[in-house]
Structures are given as C-alpha cells and as structure tokens.
Design a protein around this motif. Structure first.
Motif, PDB file in Angstrom:
ATOM      1  N   MET A   1       0.676  -1.292   0.291  1.00 43.97           N
ATOM      2  CA  MET A   1      -0.016   0.008  -0.017  1.00 43.97           C
ATOM      3  C   MET A   1       0.956   1.342   0.182  1.00 43.97           C
ATOM      4  SD  MET A   1      -3.237   0.628  -0.390  1.00 43.97           S
ATOM      5  CE  MET A   1      -4.135   2.140  -0.189  1.00 43.97           C
ATOM      6  N   LYS A   2       1.740   1.270   0.788  1.00 42.69           N
ATOM      7  CA  LYS A   2       2.729   2.288   1.024  1.00 42.69           C
ATOM      8  C   LYS A   2       3.551   2.528  -0.465  1.00 42.69           C
ATOM      9  CE  LYS A   2       5.371   4.629   4.437  1.00 42.69           C
ATOM     10  NZ  LYS A   2       6.092   4.406   5.874  1.00 42.69           N
ATOM     11  N   ASP A 204      -1.652  -7.845  -4.097  1.00 42.37           N
ATOM     12  CA  ASP A 204      -0.614  -7.674  -4.857  1.00 42.37           C
ATOM     13  C   ASP A 204       0.193  -8.796  -5.571  1.00 42.37           C
ATOM     14  OD1 ASP A 204      -0.321  -5.075  -3.593  1.00 42.37           O
ATOM     15  OD2 ASP A 204       0.373  -6.025  -1.990  1.00 42.37           O
ATOM     16  N   ALA A 205       0.836  -8.567  -6.738  1.00 45.64           N
ATOM     17  CA  ALA A 205       1.359  -9.714  -7.341  1.00 45.64           C
ATOM     18  C   ALA A 205       2.211  -9.140  -8.206  1.00 45.64           C
ATOM     19  CB  ALA A 205       0.075 -10.403  -8.174  1.00 45.64           C
ATOM     20  N   VAL A 206       3.494  -9.951  -8.299  1.00 43.20           N
ATOM     21  CA  VAL A 206       4.837  -9.408  -8.923  1.00 43.20           C
ATOM     22  C   VAL A 206       4.986  -7.848  -8.635  1.00 43.20           C
ATOM     23  CG1 VAL A 206       4.343 -11.268 -10.854  1.00 43.20           C
ATOM     24  CG2 VAL A 206       3.444  -8.914 -11.364  1.00 43.20           C
ATOM     25  N   GLY A 207       4.894  -7.534  -7.704  1.00 42.53           N
ATOM     26  CA  GLY A 207       4.963  -6.121  -7.342  1.00 42.53           C
ATOM     27  C   GLY A 207       4.108  -4.957  -7.815  1.00 42.53           C
ATOM     28  N   VAL A 208       3.007  -5.518  -8.395  1.00 46.16           N
ATOM     29  CA  VAL A 208       2.090  -4.478  -8.756  1.00 46.16           C
ATOM     30  C   VAL A 208       0.697  -4.647  -7.909  1.00 46.16           C
ATOM     31  CG1 VAL A 208       0.364  -4.178 -10.685  1.00 46.16           C
ATOM     32  CG2 VAL A 208       2.552  -5.314 -11.175  1.00 46.16           C
ATOM     33  N   LYS A 226      -8.659 -14.177  -5.218  1.00 46.34           N
ATOM     34  CA  LYS A 226      -7.578 -13.374  -5.213  1.00 46.34           C
ATOM     35  C   LYS A 226      -6.162 -14.233  -5.326  1.00 46.34           C
ATOM     36  CE  LYS A 226      -8.309 -11.096  -1.107  1.00 46.34           C
ATOM     37  NZ  LYS A 226      -8.091 -10.197  -0.183  1.00 46.34           N
ATOM     38  N   ARG A 227      -6.280 -15.370  -4.729  1.00 41.26           N
ATOM     39  CA  ARG A 227      -5.163 -16.320  -4.893  1.00 41.26           C
ATOM     40  C   ARG A 227      -5.037 -16.654  -6.428  1.00 41.26           C
ATOM     41  NH1 ARG A 227      -6.670 -18.943  -0.093  1.00 41.26           N
ATOM     42  NH2 ARG A 227      -7.896 -20.357  -1.071  1.00 41.26           N
ATOM     43  N   ASP A 228      -6.207 -17.277  -7.059  1.00 36.42           N
ATOM     44  CA  ASP A 228      -6.043 -17.622  -8.464  1.00 36.42           C
ATOM     45  C   ASP A 228      -5.731 -16.448  -9.420  1.00 36.42           C
ATOM     46  OD1 ASP A 228      -6.527 -20.265  -7.578  1.00 36.42           O
ATOM     47  OD2 ASP A 228      -8.572 -19.943  -7.856  1.00 36.42           O
ATOM     48  N   LEU A 229      -6.265 -15.265  -9.325  1.00 35.17           N
ATOM     49  CA  LEU A 229      -5.878 -14.114 -10.045  1.00 35.17           C
ATOM     50  C   LEU A 229      -4.216 -13.948  -9.996  1.00 35.17           C
ATOM     51  CD1 LEU A 229      -8.897 -11.949  -9.571  1.00 35.17           C
ATOM     52  CD2 LEU A 229      -8.111 -13.110 -11.678  1.00 35.17           C
ATOM     53  N   ALA A 230      -4.181 -13.963  -8.689  1.00 36.20           N
ATOM     54  CA  ALA A 230      -2.387 -13.673  -8.414  1.00 36.20           C
ATOM     55  C   ALA A 230      -1.543 -14.644  -9.211  1.00 36.20           C
ATOM     56  CB  ALA A 230      -2.159 -13.883  -6.981  1.00 36.20           C
ATOM     57  N   LYS A 231      -2.162 -15.884  -9.181  1.00 33.86           N
ATOM     58  CA  LYS A 231      -1.300 -17.037  -9.997  1.00 33.86           C
ATOM     59  C   LYS A 231      -1.144 -16.666 -11.590  1.00 33.86           C
ATOM     60  CE  LYS A 231      -2.375 -20.917  -6.773  1.00 33.86           C
ATOM     61  NZ  LYS A 231      -3.137 -21.987  -6.704  1.00 33.86           N
ATOM     62  N   ILE A 232      -2.387 -16.181 -11.844  1.00 35.61           N
ATOM     63  CA  ILE A 232      -2.612 -15.889 -13.422  1.00 35.61           C
ATOM     64  C   ILE A 232      -1.814 -14.906 -13.688  1.00 35.61           C
ATOM     65  CG2 ILE A 232      -4.202 -15.035 -15.184  1.00 35.61           C
ATOM     66  CD1 ILE A 232      -6.285 -16.678 -13.752  1.00 35.61           C
ATOM     67  N   VAL A 233      -1.756 -13.646 -12.872  1.00 32.50           N
ATOM     68  CA  VAL A 233      -0.931 -12.546 -13.295  1.00 32.50           C
ATOM     69  C   VAL A 233       0.596 -12.990 -13.218  1.00 32.50           C
ATOM     70  CG1 VAL A 233      -0.087 -10.477 -11.923  1.00 32.50           C
ATOM     71  CG2 VAL A 233      -2.456 -10.975 -12.384  1.00 32.50           C
ATOM     72  N   ALA A 234       1.240 -13.807 -12.190  1.00 38.64           N
ATOM     73  CA  ALA A 234       2.423 -14.030 -12.105  1.00 38.64           C
ATOM     74  C   ALA A 234       2.818 -14.991 -13.526  1.00 38.64           C
ATOM     75  CB  ALA A 234       2.817 -15.154 -10.880  1.00 38.64           C
ATOM     76  N   GLN A 235       1.988 -15.836 -13.869  1.00 41.11           N
ATOM     77  CA  GLN A 235       2.328 -16.771 -14.903  1.00 41.11           C
ATOM     78  C   GLN A 235       2.542 -16.109 -16.328  1.00 41.11           C
ATOM     79  OE1 GLN A 235       2.954 -20.031 -14.167  1.00 41.11           O
ATOM     80  NE2 GLN A 235       3.866 -19.689 -16.205  1.00 41.11           N
ATOM     81  N   GLU A 236       1.428 -15.009 -16.494  1.00 40.25           N
ATOM     82  CA  GLU A 236       1.521 -14.058 -17.473  1.00 40.25           C
ATOM     83  C   GLU A 236       2.615 -13.235 -17.522  1.00 40.25           C
ATOM     84  OE1 GLU A 236      -2.506 -12.685 -18.171  1.00 40.25           O
ATOM     85  OE2 GLU A 236      -3.353 -14.462 -18.814  1.00 40.25           O
ATOM     86  N   THR A 237       2.967 -12.619 -16.328  1.00 36.67           N
ATOM     87  CA  THR A 237       4.219 -11.800 -16.267  1.00 36.67           C
ATOM     88  C   THR A 237       5.464 -12.413 -16.874  1.00 36.67           C
ATOM     89  OG1 THR A 237       3.074 -10.578 -14.648  1.00 36.67           O
ATOM     90  CG2 THR A 237       5.255 -10.170 -14.927  1.00 36.67           C
ATOM     91  N   LYS A 246       2.157  -0.426 -12.792  1.00 36.72           N
ATOM     92  CA  LYS A 246       2.244  -0.368 -11.292  1.00 36.72           C
ATOM     93  C   LYS A 246       0.820  -0.690 -10.625  1.00 36.72           C
ATOM     94  CE  LYS A 246       6.568   1.162 -11.098  1.00 36.72           C
ATOM     95  NZ  LYS A 246       6.906   0.009 -11.772  1.00 36.72           N
ATOM     96  N   HIS A 247      -0.369  -0.392 -11.360  1.00 35.55           N
ATOM     97  CA  HIS A 247      -1.783  -0.548 -10.570  1.00 35.55           C
ATOM     98  C   HIS A 247      -2.474  -1.078 -11.824  1.00 35.55           C
ATOM     99  CE1 HIS A 247      -5.594   1.795  -9.722  1.00 35.55           C
ATOM    100  NE2 HIS A 247      -5.608   0.726  -8.901  1.00 35.55           N
ATOM    101  N   TYR A 248      -3.137  -2.114 -11.544  1.00 31.97           N
ATOM    102  CA  TYR A 248      -4.284  -2.590 -12.551  1.00 31.97           C
ATOM    103  C   TYR A 248      -5.617  -2.911 -12.063  1.00 31.97           C
ATOM    104  CZ  TYR A 248      -5.986  -5.641 -16.244  1.00 31.97           C
ATOM    105  OH  TYR A 248      -6.492  -6.337 -17.447  1.00 31.97           O
ATOM    106  N   VAL A 249      -6.723  -2.694 -12.732  1.00 31.23           N
ATOM    107  CA  VAL A 249      -7.864  -2.759 -12.228  1.00 31.23           C
ATOM    108  C   VAL A 249      -8.601  -3.903 -12.839  1.00 31.23           C
ATOM    109  CG1 VAL A 249     -10.089  -1.665 -11.429  1.00 31.23           C
ATOM    110  CG2 VAL A 249      -7.984  -0.376 -11.451  1.00 31.23           C
ATOM    111  N   PHE A 250      -9.521  -4.923 -12.270  1.00 30.00           N
ATOM    112  CA  PHE A 250     -10.453  -5.668 -12.735  1.00 30.00           C
ATOM    113  C   PHE A 250     -11.875  -5.053 -12.348  1.00 30.00           C
ATOM    114  CE2 PHE A 250      -7.080  -8.677 -12.067  1.00 30.00           C
ATOM    115  CZ  PHE A 250      -6.928  -9.547 -13.461  1.00 30.00           C
TER     116      PHE A 250
END
Ligand SMILES: [Zn+2]
Length: 599
Positions: A1-2, A204-208, A226-237, A246-250
């Motif tokens: 957050m900070k 938070d995922a991959v620093g985003v 949240k857990r599954d979306l974070a896994k998707i984000v990490a894999q696609e990254t 830095k910030h992304y909105v679904f």
C-alpha cells in the motif's frame, strides 16, 4: 500500500514535470466535470472546460469506436443538449460531421462546453448509467479537441446520491479518488471508470497493486479468487518477462446473465453471471476470461499490430492480425490456467478439444482465412447474421488453433528449448520496448521463424492466408497425444439446421451450409410445423424414430404460407473430438509434452 502511494506520487510529479517541460504557454488546459443528476434515466452530464485556446474555430470530436471492439458504434448518437459558452456569452457552433462539433470561439481564451450522454447499453464496451452505478466507457463519453489527442486532461466526478467509490486505472489528483488525470487521450480512451457502491478488494502480485471492483453482487469467494488471479498474473508476467503496470483494475459487471470482456492498458472490464462463481465450470470460465483480458495488457495493448495505434478514432482501423492479437490470447487464456497449476492437464485437454471442435464444426472454415476474418472483423465478426457460421471463421478460435500448432512446432523443433512464450517475449521486447511501434505481418512471421528455426511460408499459406484442413494428430503427436472423434461411428440423422423457439413457434435460426435443409430449400426464419404430418415441438424428439437415409416430408410456414418439402435425412457431419495420450510415447514426446503443459 505504501509502495503504491509513493509510486502514484512520483507519477503525478512526472506528469506535472511533463506538462511544464512541454510548451506550457501554448498548451490548452482541459478539465471535465461529470455529474449524474438524472442517473435513474441513464444520463451522464458532461461539462468540458478548455482554457488557453488560441484558435478562432475549435472542433470537438467524439470517437466512433472503442479500441479492442472492432465495430463503428457511432457514440455521437447518444449526445444531446450540446452547448458552448465563454463566460456569460453563448458561442455558436455547427455540426460538420456526424461526430464533429465546430465551435466559433469568438476569440475567447476559455470556453465551456456542456452536453448530455444517454448511457443505457449494457456491455463491457458501452457506457451504462442507472441509479445503482455509472459505468463510463470513456471513448463514448469524452469529446476531444481536434489535433489535441496528445494533450493531458483532468476528470472530476461528482457521484449520484449514495455512490461512494471510483474504480479506474487513471491516476488520482491530490489523492482525491473523484479527480483523475489522463496524460493523453489514448490513455483516457483506454481507461474506463466505474462509479458507485462496488465491492472493491485487492491483492499484490509481481510487485503490482491489483484491484478487483465487483458491481452487481454475486456468489464469488474473495480469498480463492485473489489467490487464483495472483497466480494468473504471475504466470502471464513470466511469459513477457516484466509487468509494465504499477496498478491494474479488474472491473467486473455481474448480471443475471453476463459475459464478455474488454482489454485496456491498465484495467479490464469483465462481464459475468453473478451466480456462476459457485460451480467449478463457472468459476473456471471466469478465470479464463480474466486470464484472456489480462494477457491483452501485453498482447495488443503494447505488443500490437502496426495498424492498431496510434488510433484513428474517426474510422475503422484495419489489420490482418487479429488472429494473433485475439487468437493467441484465446490460446493463452486456458493454457495459462494449466501453467499456473490452477487446472490439471486432463482438464486443459478437454478445453482444447472443445476449441478444436468449434473450429471444425463451423462450415465457414472452408471459406474465410484467419487473415481475412481479422481484416473484415468490422463488417463480419461484429455484424453477424444467420449465415455467418456458413461463411466466416472466428479469428479467436482459428487463431487459437494456429497458436497451438506453432507452440508445438517450436517446442518440438527446438527440442523443448523454446516455446511460443519465447516468441511473445521477443516480440514484446523488440517492438514495444525497443522500436516503440507495432509489428507488420512479416515481422511477426519473422519472430515465429526465429524460434521455429524454419521458414513458415507453407504454414502461413495454409493456415493464415488459406483454409486448409489441420492435421491435428501431426501436431498433437509431437507431445504424444492424438484426437479421436467420438461421433465417428454415430449415424444420427439430422436436418442440418438450428432452431429457436419464439412465442411457441419453432423458427429456423440457421441453415447449415451443404446440409440437407440447405439443399432441400429450407430458409432462415421458416416455421417448422410438422415432420411426416406429426407436429414438431423440438427437433430431437421429432427425429428420434428416424434414421439416416429416410425420406421425410417437412411442413413449414414461410411468410404465413404453408409449404411442404421432401428431405432425405443424412448423418450428422459434426465432430466431437477428445484428446488422449498415445499408447506408446517416446522420450522426445515426453520432453515436448512436459514443456508444453509444464508437467
Ligand atoms: Zn480478446
């Protein structure tokens, strides 16, 4: 957050530095205020203040389409009560095109434009306003001054009674969530805004910093989501080697029955059925949609066909590469779930078999190539009619099958050193990061050839520009799999048409190309009344006692007149593939399989 707040602060500073670095003296300042005094009647009221104007005539334009959705939607049709003034003085204007308003500024330095926009089309790419929320699809809401697409603007939102929250990827001004800024119009038109009482949660995922904004309620379970979306984000990254946000909105719109999605640079809008999260299939389908739209933040939003940016907001923007931009994304939307460990391999192979079935059961696959389907998206894919399945192929499903073939080819030929991931990462680094432009058809082909280690002329001629049948067993065989048609032995007779029940009448919805109904003269919209004199309530029951080769009399009503046609029933030509492992699998096939499915 900070960390996020700090980042936002620095971007804000950079933004102001940018403005000052430009020629501030000659730069107009643009400020929008959006209010919803008649939200219950679906209106958004826009006030646009432009100062530092140095021209006698100012032309304001409303885009005719929204990027990512390849149809001219004529957003200007929703505009009402346009007026322009300078202080107390009303300014004259004329419309010079369907979406252009030409204002005589009378030398004024600061003018105010007001207009209302009717927002009552529920979709991920059109604005919707009612008493429960305001969804601002920006390209259909904000006019821009001609020649000023590069200019920054500020948007202040005054919410309707009871609305508390704003969700958008646009940066805040002075930490005020209701005041946002866009560094230019390409970003403004790519940043939808949700205002209301949506349920917002983050991870938070991959620093985003990720935010999920749920409108409309639903039976979603936040923690696993949240857990599954974070896994998707990490894999696609990991595919691209970096996450540029830095910030992304679904932004998720939950309706009784909802669907679809639209990609943006720093956000996406997803449509969902509010009670679909509770079943494994419904939940997987939502994750697949989220994975698709999120994958686009690279593929098409940054790594893009050269025609898709900078955009022409007045006209269609043509490209032959939607089979890459959309089709490759459609391929990744499911294999990413496998790679992220969310679904097992057998589940993925079932999804893949369904994708193959959707291509193979579409008669249009023999009539339209992947490149042509891409180019004509504006007039065909987005304007379907009763004959579309006979004459067109989806650049999503066909592009996905092409991606499958290329992925397996690259993995096999490189002995599992490379995969399609390497092509995507290379193209992103080369064209988005280094050259800062889109790719041409030839450049993408070259990228594929670089990792396939061979010339792909023949592949392109067959599957991109041509309509050749795919030898699935050849490609799946690389990974030790084969396809089998479960309907190969079936002798079920069909009429070769689909129906829709309208007010108790069974109407013909499509007549399948080269089927018996097609050859026998059945038309779209004919009412099916009886077969061999027996009234029809549904087709399956009506044909349950028939067999292939039977000659039947089909009684119809066409335009209110009775008609009977003799038809000889033929076997159902549809396929239903499943994918199974070969009984003997070589070490090379195991290596390819493990790389392909990340086993
Ligand atoms: Zn897409």
């Amino acid at each position: 957050m900070k960390k996020f707040q700090l980042t936002a602060f620095f971007s804000l500073m950079l933004f102001f530095m940018d403005i000052t670095a430009g020629n501030a003296a000659t730069m107009a300042k643009i400020f929008y205020t959006v209010t919803f005094p008649e939200a219950q009647a679906h209106y958004a009221d826009i006030e646009m203040d432009i100062s530092h104007i140095k021209q006698g005539t100012l032309v304001l334009k409303m885009p005719v389409w929204t990027p990512g959705s390849y149809l001219v939607r004529e957003f200007a049709k929703n505009v009402e009560a346009f007026s322009a003034s300078a202080g107390d003085k009303e300014l004259s204007f004329i419309k010079t095109r369907k979406n252009w308003w030409s204002i005589n500024t009378a030398g004024a330095d600061h003018i105010t434009i007001k207009y209302k926009v009717y927002c009552n089309e529920i979709s991920v790419r059109t604005s919707t306003v009612d008493a429960s929320h305001g969804f601002i699809s920006t390209s259909g809401i904000f006019m821009y001054p001609e020649g000023m697409l590069h200019q920054p603007s500020t948007i202040h939102i005054i919410p309707y009674t009871g609305w508390t929250t704003v969700s958008t990827s646009l940066e805040m001004v002075n930490n005020d969530p209701f005041t946002r800024q866009a560094p230019n119009y390409d970003i403004l038109f790519d940043s939808p805004i949700e205002v209301g009482t949506q349920d917002v949660f983050g991870f938070d995922a991959v620093g985003v910093k990720y935010e999920v904004a749920m409108y409309g309620g639903g039976n979603y379970d936040k923690e696993p989501l949240k857990r599954d979306l974070a896994k998707i984000v990490a894999q696609e990254t990991a595919v691209y080697g970096e996450n540029p946000n830095k910030h992304y909105v679904f932004i998720v719109h939950n309706y009784l029955k909802g669907g679809g999605g639209l990609e943006h640079l720093g956000s996406t809008v997803l449509g969902a059925s509010r009670n679909s999260y509770g079943t494994p299939a419904g939940y997987q389908s939502f994750l697949s949609l989220a994975a698709h739209e999120h994958f686009h933040l690279w593929n098409v939003k940054r790594l893009r066909p050269i025609a898709l940016g900078p955009f022409d907001y007045d006209n269609e923007n043509y490209t032959t590469d939607l089979w890459i931009a959309e089709g490759f994304t459609a391929y990744y939307q499911d294999i990413i779930l496998r790679h992220a460990g969310i679904i097992p391999a057998d589940n993925y192979l079932k999804v893949l078999a369904n994708d193959i079935n959707s291509v193979e059961n579409q008669p249009g696959k023999k009539f339209q190539s992947a490149a042509d389907a891409s180019y004509d998206a504006w007039i065909k894919a987005y304007r379907p009619n009763e004959n579309s399945a006979n004459s067109t192929i989806s650049y999503y499903s066909k592009g996905s099958v092409n991606a499958l073939m290329l992925d397996l080819e690259i993995i096999n030929d490189s002995h599992a050193r490379y995969s399609l991931d390497d092509v995507m990462r290379y193209m992103y680094q080369e064209y988005y990061k280094k050259l800062k432009r889109g790719y041409t058809d030839a450049e993408f082909k070259h990228g594929l050839e670089k990792f396939a280690g061979k010339n792909l002329d023949s592949f392109y001629n067959k599957y991109v520009y041509g309509v050749y049948d795919v030898d699935y067993n050849h490609y799946l065989g690389y990974a030790g799999y084969q396809i089998t048609d479960d309907l190969a032995q079936s002798n079920t007779p069909v009429l070769g048409l689909t129906t829709v029940n309208t007010s108790g009448k069974l109407l013909v919805a499509t007549v399948v190309r080269d089927g018996v109904a097609w050859k026998g003269g059945v038309n779209f919209n004919d009412e099916l009344v009886a077969i061999d004199g027996k009234p029809i309530t549904d087709l399956t029951t009506a044909l349950s006692n028939k067999k292939t080769g039977d000659k039947v009399s089909v009684s119809l009503n066409r335009d209110g007149l009775p008609l009977t046609l003799p038809i000889i029933l033929l076997r159902n030509p549809q396929v239903k593939y499943r994918i199974d492992t070969l009984s003997t699998v070589s070490p090379q096939q195991i290596i390819v399989r493990n790389k392909w499915l990340k086993l």
